[in-house]
Design an enzyme around this catalytic site. Structure first.
Site, mmCIF file in Angstrom:
data_model
loop_
_atom_site.group_PDB
_atom_site.id
_atom_site.type_symbol
_atom_site.label_atom_id
_atom_site.label_comp_id
_atom_site.label_asym_id
_atom_site.label_seq_id
_atom_site.Cartn_x
_atom_site.Cartn_y
_atom_site.Cartn_z
ATOM 1 N N CYS A 1 -2.653 2.449 7.978
ATOM 2 C CA CYS A 1 -4.093 2.420 8.231
ATOM 3 C C CYS A 1 -4.384 1.993 9.673
ATOM 4 C CB CYS A 1 -4.725 1.417 7.283
ATOM 5 S SG CYS A 1 -4.150 -0.252 7.661
ATOM 6 N N CYS B 1 0.811 -1.227 0.000
ATOM 7 C CA CYS B 1 0.000 0.000 0.000
ATOM 8 C C CYS B 1 0.839 1.270 0.000
ATOM 9 C CB CYS B 1 -0.906 0.022 1.225
ATOM 10 S SG CYS B 1 0.037 0.026 2.752
ATOM 11 N N ASP C 1 2.409 2.521 2.576
ATOM 12 C CA ASP C 1 2.427 3.194 3.872
ATOM 13 C C ASP C 1 3.764 2.983 4.586
ATOM 14 O OD1 ASP C 1 -0.074 4.176 3.529
ATOM 15 O OD2 ASP C 1 -1.073 2.498 4.506
ATOM 16 N N CYS D 1 -0.669 -5.407 6.551
ATOM 17 C CA CYS D 1 -0.475 -4.268 7.450
ATOM 18 C C CYS D 1 0.306 -4.686 8.695
ATOM 19 C CB CYS D 1 -1.808 -3.679 7.864
ATOM 20 S SG CYS D 1 -2.914 -3.393 6.484
#
Ligand code: FES
Length: 138
Positions: A62, A37, A39, A106
């Site tokens: 996130c 992603c 991030d 994540c």
């Protein structure tokens, strides 16, 4: 909330994350980007007697990244470096009673950043730092 697939623990750590912030002059610092992603995650550690005395994280990730980092910092705090480096991506997800499959990437951020911070600490001390058990990736 159950239908979104997040466990109570994930939601609890997301709403009330532990160890958020930075440490001035950390003994070890790890920064990783998530290839899925884009991030970012940063982990800062203070080490005393080969134990993680203090740990903080900062992320642009996130909600799942926030919850997993919070859990990683809790798991790692007070642990010997040799133990902390063994905390795996799936340990973190397990501790949180699972993550939705789409969000598993994540949880990699926090565990990887922790390992980087420990390796950074060891590198700075001139120790061999390539003993990351997850190095082969998945
Ligand atoms: Fe990027 Fe979760 S979507 S860390």
């Amino acid at each position: 909330m159950a239908e979104v697939g997040y466990s109570k623990k994930v939601l609890e750590h997301f709403t009330n994350p532990r160890n958020v912030g930075t440490i001035e002059n950390p003994d070890g610092y790890g920064k990783v980007g998530n290839p899925v992603c884009g991030d970012l995650m940063e982990i800062f550690i203070k080490v005393k007697d080969d134990k993680i005395e203090d740990i903080k994280f900062r992320t642009f990730g996130c909600g799942s990244a926030i919850a997993t980092s919070s859990m990683v910092t809790e798991l790692a705090k007070g642990k010997a470096l040799d133990e902390a480096i063994k905390i795996t991506r799936s340990d973190v997800a397990d501790e949180l009673d699972g993550l939705p499959p789409k969000k598993m990437h994540c949880s990699n951020l926090a565990a990887d950043a922790l390992h980087e911070a420990i390796k950074d600490y060891r590198r700075k001390r001139g120790e061999k730092a390539d003993d990351d058990p997850q190095k082969s990736g998945d």
